[in-house]
Design a protein around this motif. Structure first.
Motif, PDB file in Angstrom:
ATOM      1  N   CYS A 127      51.650 -31.331 -37.702  1.00  0.00           N
ATOM      2  CA  CYS A 127      50.341 -30.698 -37.615  1.00  0.00           C
ATOM      3  C   CYS A 127      50.497 -29.248 -37.180  1.00  0.00           C
ATOM      4  O   CYS A 127      51.481 -28.875 -36.528  1.00  0.00           O
ATOM      5  CB  CYS A 127      49.412 -31.448 -36.659  1.00  0.00           C
ATOM      6  SG  CYS A 127      50.023 -31.576 -34.980  1.00  0.00           S
ATOM      7  N   LYS A 128      49.513 -28.450 -37.521  1.00  0.00           N
ATOM      8  CA  LYS A 128      49.523 -27.036 -37.202  1.00  0.00           C
ATOM      9  C   LYS A 128      49.170 -26.785 -35.742  1.00  0.00           C
ATOM     10  O   LYS A 128      49.593 -25.792 -35.147  1.00  0.00           O
ATOM     11  CB  LYS A 128      48.525 -26.324 -38.118  1.00  0.00           C
ATOM     12  CG  LYS A 128      48.586 -24.823 -38.067  1.00  0.00           C
ATOM     13  CD  LYS A 128      47.495 -24.209 -38.922  1.00  0.00           C
ATOM     14  CE  LYS A 128      47.683 -24.540 -40.382  1.00  0.00           C
ATOM     15  NZ  LYS A 128      46.666 -23.869 -41.236  1.00  0.00           N
ATOM     16  N   GLU A 129      48.368 -27.699 -35.147  1.00  0.00           N
ATOM     17  CA  GLU A 129      47.897 -27.491 -33.783  1.00  0.00           C
ATOM     18  C   GLU A 129      49.002 -27.579 -32.741  1.00  0.00           C
ATOM     19  O   GLU A 129      48.802 -27.210 -31.583  1.00  0.00           O
ATOM     20  CB  GLU A 129      46.804 -28.509 -33.440  1.00  0.00           C
ATOM     21  CG  GLU A 129      45.508 -28.330 -34.207  1.00  0.00           C
ATOM     22  CD  GLU A 129      45.568 -28.883 -35.602  1.00  0.00           C
ATOM     23  OE1 GLU A 129      46.635 -29.467 -35.958  1.00  0.00           O
ATOM     24  OE2 GLU A 129      44.583 -28.738 -36.355  1.00  0.00           O
ATOM     25  N   VAL A 130      50.185 -28.065 -33.128  1.00  0.00           N
ATOM     26  CA  VAL A 130      51.271 -28.223 -32.163  1.00  0.00           C
ATOM     27  C   VAL A 130      51.726 -26.885 -31.596  1.00  0.00           C
ATOM     28  O   VAL A 130      52.311 -26.819 -30.506  1.00  0.00           O
ATOM     29  CB  VAL A 130      52.450 -28.969 -32.830  1.00  0.00           C
ATOM     30  CG1 VAL A 130      53.188 -28.060 -33.785  1.00  0.00           C
ATOM     31  CG2 VAL A 130      53.410 -29.522 -31.794  1.00  0.00           C
ATOM     32  N   GLY A 131      51.441 -25.812 -32.295  1.00  0.00           N
ATOM     33  CA  GLY A 131      51.826 -24.504 -31.792  1.00  0.00           C
ATOM     34  C   GLY A 131      51.162 -24.144 -30.480  1.00  0.00           C
ATOM     35  O   GLY A 131      51.672 -23.309 -29.721  1.00  0.00           O
ATOM     36  N   ASP A 132      50.037 -24.777 -30.185  1.00  0.00           N
ATOM     37  CA  ASP A 132      49.358 -24.500 -28.919  1.00  0.00           C
ATOM     38  C   ASP A 132      50.166 -25.005 -27.728  1.00  0.00           C
ATOM     39  O   ASP A 132      49.991 -24.509 -26.610  1.00  0.00           O
ATOM     40  CB  ASP A 132      47.975 -25.154 -28.936  1.00  0.00           C
ATOM     41  CG  ASP A 132      47.117 -24.722 -27.779  1.00  0.00           C
ATOM     42  OD1 ASP A 132      46.765 -23.535 -27.720  1.00  0.00           O
ATOM     43  OD2 ASP A 132      46.816 -25.571 -26.910  1.00  0.00           O
ATOM     44  N   ILE A 133      51.035 -25.991 -27.953  1.00  0.00           N
ATOM     45  CA  ILE A 133      51.876 -26.509 -26.866  1.00  0.00           C
ATOM     46  C   ILE A 133      52.889 -25.451 -26.435  1.00  0.00           C
ATOM     47  O   ILE A 133      53.230 -25.349 -25.248  1.00  0.00           O
ATOM     48  CB  ILE A 133      52.596 -27.791 -27.318  1.00  0.00           C
ATOM     49  CG1 ILE A 133      51.565 -28.851 -27.736  1.00  0.00           C
ATOM     50  CG2 ILE A 133      53.507 -28.332 -26.236  1.00  0.00           C
ATOM     51  CD1 ILE A 133      52.173 -30.095 -28.317  1.00  0.00           C
ATOM     52  N   PHE A 134      53.362 -24.640 -27.369  1.00  0.00           N
ATOM     53  CA  PHE A 134      54.372 -23.627 -27.090  1.00  0.00           C
ATOM     54  C   PHE A 134      53.722 -22.264 -26.820  1.00  0.00           C
ATOM     55  O   PHE A 134      54.264 -21.218 -27.149  1.00  0.00           O
ATOM     56  CB  PHE A 134      55.337 -23.507 -28.279  1.00  0.00           C
ATOM     57  CG  PHE A 134      56.012 -24.795 -28.630  1.00  0.00           C
ATOM     58  CD1 PHE A 134      57.187 -25.177 -27.995  1.00  0.00           C
ATOM     59  CD2 PHE A 134      55.469 -25.647 -29.581  1.00  0.00           C
ATOM     60  CE1 PHE A 134      57.807 -26.357 -28.319  1.00  0.00           C
ATOM     61  CE2 PHE A 134      56.088 -26.829 -29.912  1.00  0.00           C
ATOM     62  CZ  PHE A 134      57.257 -27.191 -29.266  1.00  0.00           C
ATOM     63  N   PHE A 135      52.556 -22.314 -26.241  1.00  0.00           N
ATOM     64  CA  PHE A 135      51.803 -21.097 -25.986  1.00  0.00           C
ATOM     65  C   PHE A 135      52.420 -20.269 -24.851  1.00  0.00           C
ATOM     66  O   PHE A 135      52.252 -19.056 -24.790  1.00  0.00           O
ATOM     67  CB  PHE A 135      50.360 -21.460 -25.640  1.00  0.00           C
ATOM     68  CG  PHE A 135      49.385 -20.339 -25.815  1.00  0.00           C
ATOM     69  CD1 PHE A 135      49.133 -19.826 -27.070  1.00  0.00           C
ATOM     70  CD2 PHE A 135      48.729 -19.796 -24.734  1.00  0.00           C
ATOM     71  CE1 PHE A 135      48.234 -18.794 -27.253  1.00  0.00           C
ATOM     72  CE2 PHE A 135      47.836 -18.765 -24.900  1.00  0.00           C
ATOM     73  CZ  PHE A 135      47.585 -18.265 -26.162  1.00  0.00           C
ATOM     74  N   LEU A 195      42.168 -22.590 -34.335  1.00  0.00           N
ATOM     75  CA  LEU A 195      42.420 -24.017 -34.524  1.00  0.00           C
ATOM     76  C   LEU A 195      41.659 -24.880 -33.526  1.00  0.00           C
ATOM     77  O   LEU A 195      41.023 -25.867 -33.902  1.00  0.00           O
ATOM     78  CB  LEU A 195      43.921 -24.309 -34.410  1.00  0.00           C
ATOM     79  CG  LEU A 195      44.794 -23.984 -35.612  1.00  0.00           C
ATOM     80  CD1 LEU A 195      46.230 -24.308 -35.319  1.00  0.00           C
ATOM     81  CD2 LEU A 195      44.330 -24.738 -36.839  1.00  0.00           C
ATOM     82  N   LEU A 196      41.741 -24.508 -32.252  1.00  0.00           N
ATOM     83  CA  LEU A 196      41.172 -25.347 -31.195  1.00  0.00           C
ATOM     84  C   LEU A 196      39.891 -24.763 -30.614  1.00  0.00           C
ATOM     85  O   LEU A 196      38.993 -25.512 -30.243  1.00  0.00           O
ATOM     86  CB  LEU A 196      42.210 -25.541 -30.077  1.00  0.00           C
ATOM     87  CG  LEU A 196      43.558 -26.111 -30.542  1.00  0.00           C
ATOM     88  CD1 LEU A 196      44.529 -26.160 -29.380  1.00  0.00           C
ATOM     89  CD2 LEU A 196      43.375 -27.492 -31.140  1.00  0.00           C
ATOM     90  N   GLY A 197      39.810 -23.458 -30.552  1.00  0.00           N
ATOM     91  CA  GLY A 197      38.583 -22.813 -30.125  1.00  0.00           C
ATOM     92  C   GLY A 197      38.156 -23.128 -28.706  1.00  0.00           C
ATOM     93  O   GLY A 197      36.955 -23.216 -28.439  1.00  0.00           O
ATOM     94  N   ARG A 198      39.105 -23.316 -27.816  1.00  0.00           N
ATOM     95  CA  ARG A 198      38.735 -23.627 -26.425  1.00  0.00           C
ATOM     96  C   ARG A 198      38.123 -22.399 -25.763  1.00  0.00           C
ATOM     97  O   ARG A 198      38.679 -21.297 -25.816  1.00  0.00           O
ATOM     98  CB  ARG A 198      39.955 -24.101 -25.649  1.00  0.00           C
ATOM     99  CG  ARG A 198      40.380 -25.512 -25.988  1.00  0.00           C
ATOM    100  CD  ARG A 198      41.362 -26.012 -24.949  1.00  0.00           C
ATOM    101  NE  ARG A 198      42.603 -25.266 -25.018  1.00  0.00           N
ATOM    102  CZ  ARG A 198      43.669 -25.662 -25.701  1.00  0.00           C
ATOM    103  NH1 ARG A 198      43.633 -26.792 -26.380  1.00  0.00           N
ATOM    104  NH2 ARG A 198      44.775 -24.935 -25.715  1.00  0.00           N
ATOM    105  N   ALA A 199      36.993 -22.601 -25.112  1.00  0.00           N
ATOM    106  CA  ALA A 199      36.328 -21.494 -24.437  1.00  0.00           C
ATOM    107  C   ALA A 199      37.166 -20.971 -23.280  1.00  0.00           C
ATOM    108  O   ALA A 199      37.149 -19.775 -22.975  1.00  0.00           O
ATOM    109  CB  ALA A 199      34.953 -21.949 -23.936  1.00  0.00           C
TER     110      ALA A 199
END
Length: 894
Positions: A798-806, A100-104
């Motif tokens: 949004c689907k990207e919110v799952g990154d907050i609960f990483f 989703l975010l692809g952060r390096a």
């Protein structure tokens, strides 16, 4: 579950080991019996009661020990499964975050950790970060294209095959922008690696062939490098090359094997790219395709008008097929000469089709018997002559007398046929002397604009006129008195009569005169008197050819010059008019008329032409200072603002600035001087609405600290999605609900500026989460972070919110929330099936449904809604959020 297992184990140990006396585990049972009863053996049935009790207790201890060991094994299995499930879920989260975010940075942290280093180099993780569209900033250094090439050189064997030569990873990399920077030599190296691996593993991995196709589609030049020596044997690779290559492919047989030269799909692509592609079949000796009727028909359909003499390459069986030769002749009649003689001598319609596109076929290819039939058809001959007359100079159709000579004697005397032949230039007047005396024939001939223009073209060449268009009277005494020049006898009677007829036609048709004048076939002094003083005629002539302005009889009239300047958009004509009338450059009324005229044009090109003419010819001192004129000019293009001189009062005029902003130009803010922007910040805010997102960084340099204190500017900037520094965000706007909602919608990274009161207001947070679910990151109240409605709004957005609960500490919260979401959806499904629709229950077994339906449709729906609210069944917007949240939770592994 592990805690409960330990609890039951302790209880079991307590109740079993505290109720009997332990005995030696090494003591033999028979020894106990001997010591208890003396030297004599004792029968088992006659044992004392204490010994029996000890035996039972020992058996219970052994069973307890077995149970304990079994429970320990079960506990270890549960613990391992729990650890594996945690790892699996963690990997799902990492994969979802990367895709989703692809952060390096996420991948780098994964690769640097000893526990998860192996995950970073797994195929699914690499595919996730490579296929992400949001990491346009770049990949981690270890998985860039340069690193892959270095890895390819160092590694070998199965390890290289697993990663560097994995086709899925390679295709995912090929879709990224970094792949475009690879040189042709690098791509050729990759192709050879895949080629060797494909030959080794065979057809077990079709993705390898797809990787080779991907290389060819990205750079077709690799194909010619790879197969310069060894010819290509793969159809998919050859098809990819011929589909993407630009330019001729006539020498393609030198790159592909003989089997591919006989493949119809490949060769049709060759034919489609290059009309000479059929020659490849001849050189490759592909007799099967050259004898294939279906292939020939498809090739003719692809070539269409590009067909020349391609029919000659095919076998006799193909050239004798009616459908094939008809397609070739429809494309170009030149193919008719290669049609089998049996068809040419028997099918008359085929000859007509060929002559329609290639009139020379009548002379060159039509057999004698068929030709005799065609030359007796008056309509066919007239259409043929018209086709010759409209042919371009580059065509093979030439006005040959042979076309007229082969006609039947009756058609040579036919008025319509002779008229068509004369108009098309096939014959001269000498061939139709007997018809020239008829006024109707002359009148019909003079209606042909093409004939008149050709006559004017050749009249300047006197000798050619006499030989080609003269009457050719055999006896000079037969020449009557020339009524054209009133001389008797006139030795140039033919030319005089031609001129008289031409000028009578020019005088009757102003469009014909205009065409002759603008093409240079008619001199200005020879313009018929009827049009020599006609303003409309000269306006159209000058618009087409500005050189005629100097010779125009109205060139000294100011009104005519104004009208020509307004009507035309040619700079050479504008320059000539301004040179004749310099006063027009400072005439404000004239320039207003000019701008009004251009404003009526819809196209941007016409409005831009107005700016160029105004910039070159209008006086900036006289016209540029007129407010009404500049307001009118700004309604056309915002660039007119640059024509206002720097010291002019119009530069800072409010109405001028409003007109400038109203143009909705993307570069308006760059046109305004600093002092103008500082004095009109409300207009700056309005102009920001039309700025392109690409210019935001450049516009940011124009603003100062005072600009960010303006509510309108900040609001417009946030709506555009612009970013600002933390110290530029005013504190008084942190409590503005409307502004912070705009922040949540367009620039979530600034939402942390919201005041503590707003961050503790549940209603405000729900509104913000409706705009952007990622603002959940900035909620600092623990109670609200665990609130079900807050979580539902964020996960449902949004689907990207799952990154907050990483983080791992958030796992229990999200897991509990996921269970509640699934329970509510299950309750809705049950209610939907049993009450709302009743699709799973028959009418006889559903009293509630029958009762509701007896009340009518509207009442039944109202009761059902009230019943759903009473039972707290989710419906409407909440149901939509639950379904989206469940889908997003499943994506993240919950």
């Amino acid at each position: 579950r592990p805690r409960s297992s330990w609890f039951f184990f302790i209880l079991f140990y307590f109740f079993n080991y505290s109720t009997f006396e332990p005995c030696s585990a090494t003591m033999n049972t028979n020894d106990q019996f001997t010591s208890a009863a003396g030297a004599m053996p004792v029968e088992p049935g006659t044992l004392p009661g204490g010994i029996v009790r000890n035996m039972k207790r020992n058996a219970s201890a052994m069973r307890a020990e077995k149970i304990m060991k079994r429970m320990e094994r079960e506990l270890k299995r549960v613990r391992r499964s729990l650890v594996d499930s945690i790892k699996t879920h963690r990997k799902i989260q990492i994969k979802a975050s990367l895709s989703l975010l692809g952060r390096a940075s996420t991948w780098i942290e994964l690769e640097q950790s000893e526990q998860t280093k192996s995950w970073a180099w797994e195929k699914d993780i690499l595919l996730a970060i490579l296929s992400c569209k949001h990491n346009s900033g770049g990949l981690p250094q270890k998985i860039t294209e340069a690193a892959w090439e270095k890895y390819l050189k160092k590694s070998s064997g199965s390890k290289k095959r697993k990663l560097a030569l994995d086709p899925d990873l390679f295709i995912a990399r090929s879709r990224r922008w970094e792949f475009d920077d690879l040189s042709i030599e690098s791509l050729a190296r990759w192709f050879r690696e895949f080629e060797s691996l494909y030959e080794m593993v065979g057809h077990c991995e079709p993705g390898l062939l797809l990787a080779m196709v991907t290389i060819i589609r990205s750079r077709p030049e690799v194909f010619t490098i790879i197969f310069a020596d060894a010819k290509c044997q793969w159809k998919e690779v050859a098809v990819a090359y011929f589909e993407t290559v630009a330019g001729p492919v006539s020498s393609s047989e030198s790159y592909i094997c003989k089997e591919l030269c006989m493949d119809p799909d490949v060769m049709l692509l060759v034919v489609k790219k290059d009309s000479s592609g059929l020659e490849v079949l001849v050189r490759a000796e592909s007799k099967n395709l050259l004898s294939d009727v279906k292939f020939a028909r498809t090739a003719a359909k692809i070539l269409k008008a590009k067909v020349q003499d391609h029919l000659k390459f095919f076998s006799r069986e193909v050239r004798a097929n009616t459908h094939v030769v008809t397609r070739f002749c429809v494309g170009n009649g030149k193919s008719y000469r290669y049609v089998d003689f049996s068809l040419r001598s028997s099918i008359e319609g085929l000859a007509r089709i060929a002559c329609d596109t290639y009139p020379d076929a009548l002379l060159a290819a039509v057999p004698g018997i068929m030709q005799q039939k065609l030359v007796q058809d008056e309509h066919f001959i007239i259409r043929l002559f018209d086709q010759i007359g409209t042919g371009s100079d580059e065509s093979d159709c030439r006005p040959l007398p042979s076309f007229f000579n082969i006609l039947a004697p009756s058609l040579k005397r036919d008025r319509d046929v002779c008229l068509a032949a004369f108009k098309s230039g096939i014959i001269g007047v000498d061939k139709v002397r007997n018809l020239w005396q008829y006024r109707s024939f002359q009148k019909e001939l003079m209606k042909s604009h093409r004939f008149i223009l050709n006559l004017l073209k050749y009249q300047s060449q006197r000798e050619e006129v006499k030989t080609t268009l003269a009457f050719g009277h055999p006896h000079a005494e037969d020449i009557p008195v020339c009524r054209c020049c009133d001389r008797a006898p006139c030795h140039d009677h033919d030319e005089c009569q031609q001129k008289a007829l031409v000028f009578s036609a020019l005088e009757a048709d102003w469009k014909l005169s205009l065409k002759a004048l603008t093409d240079g076939l008619l001199k200005v002094e020879d313009v018929p008197s009827r049009w020599s003083r006609h303003q409309t005629f000269w306006q159209n002539a000058i618009k087409t050819n500005a050189v005629l302005w100097k010779s125009c009889p109205f060139a000294n009239e100011v009104e005519f010059a104004r009208s020509m300047f307004l009507e035309s958009s040619r700079l050479d004509l504008h320059r000539a008019i301004m040179k004749s009338f310099p006063s027009l450059s400072s005439d404000r009324k004239f320039w207003r008329r000019f701008l009004v005229k251009k404003k009526m044009k819809v196209s941007v090109k016409k409005k831009m032409e107005a700016y160029v003419a105004f910039d070159k010819f209008a006086s900036k001192a006289a016209v540029g200072e007129d407010k009404a004129t500049m307001l009118l000019a700004l309604s056309l293009n915002e660039k007119f603002y640059d024509l206002i001189e720097e010291g002019s009062s119009l530069k800072n005029d409010r109405q001028i600035l409003e007109a400038l902003v109203a143009t909705q130009g993307k570069r308006v803010l760059f046109q305004m001087p600093d002092r103008v922007r500082d004095a009109n910040r409300d207009l700056v805010a309005k102009a920001l609405e039309y700025v392109s997102e690409e210019d935001l960084d450049e516009i940011l340099e124009l603003f100062v600290e005072e600009d960010w204190e303006n509510h309108d500017i900040l609001r417009a900037w946030l709506v555009k999605g612009g970013d600002i520094d933390d110290w530029n965000f005013p504190d008084e706007f942190a409590v503005d609900k409307e502004l912070m909602l705009l922040v949540a919608e367009h620039n979530e990274s600034l939402f942390h500026h919201a005041s503590s009161e707003l961050l503790q207001d549940k209603n405000f947070l729900l509104q913000a989460l409706e705009k952007n679910g990622m603002v959940y990151r900035d909620i600092n109240c623990g109670v609200l972070r665990q609130d079900f409605d807050i979580l539902l709004s964020s996960w449902g957005r949004c689907k990207e919110v799952g990154d907050i609960f990483f983080a791992r500490e958030e796992y229990r919260l999200v897991a509990t929330f996921a269970e509640e979401v699934r329970e509510l959806l299950c309750a809705h499904d049950i209610f939907f099936k049993t009450v709302l629709c009743g699709t799973s229950v028959s009418r006889q077994n559903s009293p509630l449904r029958n009762l509701l339906e007896e009340q009518g449709i509207e009442t039944s729906l109202a009761f059902r809604k009230q019943l759903a609210e009473l039972l707290d069944i989710p419906t409407g917007v909440k149901l939509t959020k639950l379904r989206r949240a469940s889908k997003h939770l499943e994506f993240w592994g919950y």
